[in-house]
Design an enzyme around this catalytic site. Structure first.
Site, PDB file in Angstrom:
ATOM      1  N   SER A  19       0.847  -1.191   0.000  1.00 23.20           N
ATOM      2  CA  SER A  19       0.000   0.000   0.000  1.00 23.20           C
ATOM      3  C   SER A  19       0.880   1.238   0.000  1.00 23.20           C
ATOM      4  CB  SER A  19      -0.909   0.026   1.227  1.00 23.20           C
ATOM      5  OG  SER A  19      -1.651   1.238   1.295  1.00 23.20           O
ATOM      6  N   TYR A  27      -2.241  -0.597  10.785  1.00 22.60           N
ATOM      7  CA  TYR A  27      -2.378  -0.933   9.368  1.00 22.60           C
ATOM      8  C   TYR A  27      -1.201  -0.392   8.558  1.00 22.60           C
ATOM      9  CZ  TYR A  27      -3.972  -0.994   4.561  1.00 22.60           C
ATOM     10  OH  TYR A  27      -4.045  -1.195   3.208  1.00 22.60           O
TER      11      TYR A  27
END
Length: 204
Positions: free
Chosen positions: A80, A93
């Site tokens: 990501s 995260y």
């Protein structure tokens, strides 16, 4: 708990594959969790780490080894752009995605002479149920327009088939990553706060 979030669950998947050869391995598990870290339920925190890191790395280890022994195969990790910035109000995260972004490129270079290629796809916010499941629908990033998941998947697949090392999907995300390389970490953390702080969806 998700099957692939535990070693036992991953082992069940591996046993179902059996002796079949794997040509393409997609490691795209990802789960998020919003709100402040100290306010989060530890069981949910652990689930994020187990899904995004433990299960993913274990599958890469077990199935990647089979590919390397055979001398061919392609692996696609979904990292990501979140891995490039401290994730205020999404700290766990972003930390797990920083790990995946780094790990996948290291693994690629370990396997460079094995016949196995490793590619990491680094998308930005994508229109899936991710933000709903992460309890982030009241945040700016949760309510903003997001990328089409089909476009993101196509970008990753094409990069994997081309044997590329990494790919960032979407030109806006590419600009954000470029800016992250020259922006102080503290500034990035405050920028992330404005996107992910609970209630930020109602802010200008």
């Amino acid at each position: 708990m998700d099957g692939k979030a535990t070693v036992e669950g991953a082992d069940r998947l591996i046993s179902q594959i059996g002796d079949r050869d794997i040509d393409l391995l997609f490691l795209n598990a990802g789960r998020g969790l919003g709100n402040g870290f100290v306010d989060q339920d530890w069981r949910k925190v652990r689930r994020i780490i187990d899904t995004n890191v433990t299960g993913t790395v274990y599958l890469a280890h077990e199935l990647g080894a089979k590919m390397a022994r055979r001398g061919r195969g392609r692996i696609l990790f979904t990292g990501s752009i979140a891995g490039f910035m401290p994730g205020t109000f999404q700290a766990v995260y972003n930390g797990t995605k920083a790990f995946i972004d780094s790990f996948s490129i290291a693994l690629r270079h370990e396997l460079k002479d094995s016949g196995v290629t490793v590619t990491v796809l680094m998308p930005g916010p994508t229109q899936t149920r991710f933000f709903e499941r992460a309890e982030m629908m009241d945040t700016k990033v949760g309510s903003d327009e997001k990328d089409n998941p089909a476009d993101v998947a196509k970008t990753g697949y094409e990069a994997m088939m081309a044997g590329d090392e990494q790919v960032v999907s979407g030109w806006k995300n590419k600009l954000q990553v470029a800016a992250a390389h020259v922006t102080p970490a503290g500034t990035l953390a405050e920028q992330h706060r404005r996107m992910a702080e609970p209630g930020s969806a109602s802010s200008d």
